[in-house]
Design an enzyme around this catalytic site. Structure first.
Site, PDB file in Angstrom:
ATOM      1  N   CYS A 124      -1.494  45.475 -32.792  1.00 36.78           N
ATOM      2  CA  CYS A 124      -1.627  46.361 -31.631  1.00 36.78           C
ATOM      3  C   CYS A 124      -1.220  45.680 -30.325  1.00 36.78           C
ATOM      4  O   CYS A 124      -0.723  46.337 -29.402  1.00 36.78           O
ATOM      5  CB  CYS A 124      -3.041  46.913 -31.520  1.00 36.78           C
ATOM      6  SG  CYS A 124      -4.327  45.662 -31.406  1.00 36.78           S
ATOM      7  N   HIS A 168      -8.902  45.555 -29.747  1.00 36.71           N
ATOM      8  CA  HIS A 168      -7.773  46.486 -29.814  1.00 36.71           C
ATOM      9  C   HIS A 168      -7.106  46.580 -28.446  1.00 36.71           C
ATOM     10  O   HIS A 168      -7.773  46.516 -27.413  1.00 36.71           O
ATOM     11  CB  HIS A 168      -8.267  47.867 -30.266  1.00 36.71           C
ATOM     12  CG  HIS A 168      -7.163  48.864 -30.456  1.00 36.71           C
ATOM     13  ND1 HIS A 168      -6.099  48.645 -31.288  1.00 36.71           N
ATOM     14  CD2 HIS A 168      -6.960  50.101 -29.903  1.00 36.71           C
ATOM     15  CE1 HIS A 168      -5.292  49.691 -31.254  1.00 36.71           C
ATOM     16  NE2 HIS A 168      -5.787  50.585 -30.412  1.00 36.71           N
TER      17      HIS A 168
END
Length: 365
Positions: A79, A300
């Site tokens: 990510c 994330h």
């Protein structure tokens, strides 16, 4: 198609390429020595390989009409790379043609225009890593370039790479435009960019950027480390997000140097870790040149951005404004737009804190 006509000429720095343009690219095959060094830098061992999450990830765009600017993440892991590229694509889409504020329609580009913006975003990332003097693009050849032996585990990707070097920005852009399907369609776009950005900077310089020489660029569970994200955003794989360098006296005359961000970044970063006082993000990342931020929250990375270029320089604009949020992994099916009003005071209740993590990140700014 009127929309397509309007988008032509939207991106500055596009080289004026005549039909007789001679592309000056030097190409050579990867060898086992370089492949081992790459794996040690990425994983800490030449016996490790890219996970499946990395192998299936490229920079494929969203087909939902409201989210045509967005890159889709298939599974967790890379990510950090995706968010960094997404932010640089948004920089091209929203702000490349001028400094003026943009109409929201710029977030609904034609397929050709968003692909062009991806090419320019990748070119900027690699050219910055190469110190604005050179860049390297790694592309698969479809066959092994060396025979894996000894302490090296083959993964079917690194062994096939041909390394293409450019010393002119114009050559880099044109070469990427000619090969953009390798990054957008894939299948290995994410890995190709990661290898390319490392080799554009050079393995030695990347390792010297680290606070600790044994650091790596891909951590546990296949997550990007802060060093890899910083390399993509700033061209240097430093280990921290504060400004400049901090020297710590560790006794006996020993000085430990912690390296941070050395100048104002084009793209910013906001972190939930700062809300919890684990780290401090410096103003070089917190107040970037463009109102686009990576958001680091709960292992994330996603992206927060504003269409108003004046947001970072005009206090009147900063009183009340809209932010857009995009998370390529969240199966987002519509636009998320947040209105921020800095004139209102919001009482804090730490006893019963139901504030969403994203709001905590925004408040650190």
């Amino acid at each position: 198609d009127v929309e397509d006509e309007e988008t032509t000429g939207e991106v500055n720095k596009t080289p004026d390429l005549s039909t007789i343009y001679m592309l000056q690219i030097m190409s050579k095959a990867i060898d086992i020595s370089l492949a081992k060094e790459l794996k040690n830098l990425l994983f800490g061992s030449s016996l490790c390989c890219f996970s499946e999450e990395w192998k299936i990830q490229s920079f494929t765009f969203n087909n939902i009409p409201q989210l045509k600017y967005g890159i889709v993440q298939k599974k967790g892991g890379p990510c950090g790379v995706l968010a960094a590229v997404q932010a640089c694509v948004l920089q091209q889409l929203i702000f490349a043609d001028s400094n003026r504020n943009r109409d929201p329609r710029c977030l609904q580009p034609s397929e050709a225009h968003r692909t062009k913006c991806l090419s320019l975003a990748l070119a900027d990332i690699l050219w910055r890593a190469g110190g604005h003097e050179k860049a390297l693009v790694a592309l698969p050849s479809g066959r092994q370039q060396f025979t894996p032996t000894g302490k090296y585990k083959a993964d079917g990707i690194l062994e096939t790479l041909i390394l293409h070097s450019a010393t002119r920005y114009e050559d880099l852009v044109l070469f990427l435009q000619q090969n953009i399907h390798q990054f957008e369609i894939g299948p290995y776009g994410c890995i190709l960019l990661t290898v390319s950005v490392i080799l554009s900077r050079s393995i030695n310089l990347v390792r010297n950027d680290f606070d600790v020489l044994t650091n790596r660029l891909i951590g546990s569970h296949g997550y990007c480390t802060q060093e890899l994200v910083n390399l993509l955003l700033t061209g240097k794989a430093v280990s921290n997000v504060f400004n400049n360098v901090i020297e710590l006296d560790s006794g006996n005359g020993n000085i430990t140097i912690l390296k941070g961000i050395t100048s104002r970044s084009d793209i910013g970063l906001l972190s939930l870790f700062e809300h919890y006082d684990v780290c401090q993000v410096g103003c070089y990342l917190k107040t970037p040149k463009f109102p686009i931020w990576l958001v680091c929250s709960e292992s994330h990375f996603s992206v927060l951005f504003c269409l108003e270029k004046d947001l970072l320089s005009d206090w009147k604009t900063g009183r009340r404004f809209d932010l857009y949020y995009y998370d390529g992994l969240a199966n987002q099916d519509e636009e998320i737009r947040l209105t921020v009003d800095t004139t209102q005071v919001c009482p804090e209740n730490k006893e019963n804190d139901l504030t969403p993590p994203l709001e905590h990140c925004i408040r650190t700014k």
